[in-house]
Design a protein around this motif. Structure first.
Motif, PDB file in Angstrom:
ATOM      1  N   GLU A  13      37.030  31.627  77.825  1.00  0.00           N
ATOM      2  CA  GLU A  13      36.255  30.411  77.638  1.00  0.00           C
ATOM      3  C   GLU A  13      36.655  29.782  76.311  1.00  0.00           C
ATOM      4  N   ARG A  17      37.768  21.940  72.359  1.00  0.00           N
ATOM      5  CA  ARG A  17      37.902  21.077  73.532  1.00  0.00           C
ATOM      6  C   ARG A  17      39.035  20.064  73.346  1.00  0.00           C
ATOM      7  N   GLN A  20      39.563  17.352  70.389  1.00  0.00           N
ATOM      8  CA  GLN A  20      39.004  17.809  69.116  1.00  0.00           C
ATOM      9  C   GLN A  20      40.115  17.982  68.081  1.00  0.00           C
ATOM     10  N   TYR A  63      46.101  26.746  72.512  1.00  0.00           N
ATOM     11  CA  TYR A  63      45.925  25.305  72.484  1.00  0.00           C
ATOM     12  C   TYR A  63      47.239  24.585  72.187  1.00  0.00           C
ATOM     13  N   THR A 108      36.362  14.184  67.230  1.00  0.00           N
ATOM     14  CA  THR A 108      36.943  14.242  68.572  1.00  0.00           C
ATOM     15  C   THR A 108      37.422  12.869  69.031  1.00  0.00           C
TER      16      THR A 108
END
Length: 117
Positions: A13, A17, A20, A63, A108
């Motif tokens: 998880e 995001r 961001q 990421y 973000t």
């Protein structure tokens, strides 16, 4: 049918995001997230090129960043354990930010919706 328990030690998880702005925990660069892999999804050669004492676990989110440092802009691939939220409030200067994102709201960027032409 019973629910299967996730493997111990695997965090799939994502903590951060898309859109961001984050910074690297150790190295002096920051960037905006444009994609997330639930676990490591790069080459073994890339992973082994990281010094063993600094090599992150593969079993965590990774990421894709439109990244920048003091000298240049580039694309980076970073493990979750090596990222922190960026709290500068500054926009990311990477030239591709405008292609993928709209306005910066706080820390973000708003993801652009694709339009059919």
């Amino acid at each position: 049918m019973k629910d299967r328990k996730p493997e111990i030690g695997i965090n799939r998880e994502a903590k951060f995001r898309i859109g961001q702005i984050v910074r690297h925990r150790i190295f002096p660069f920051r960037g905006v997230i444009f994609d997330v892999d639930p676990t490591f999804n790069n080459t073994e050669e890339w992973w082994l090129s990281i010094p063993e004492e600094m090599r992150p676990s593969k079993n965590q989110p990774y990421y894709h960043l439109l990244a920048e440092n003091a000298e240049t802009e580039y694309v980076a691939y970073v493990s979750e354990q090596n990222l922190l939220p960026d709290e500068t409030g500054e926009p990311v200067r990477h030239p591709q930010v405008r292609e993928l994102f709209g306005a910066l709201e706080g820390d973000t960027y708003v993801l652009r919706t694709k339009s059919a032409h």
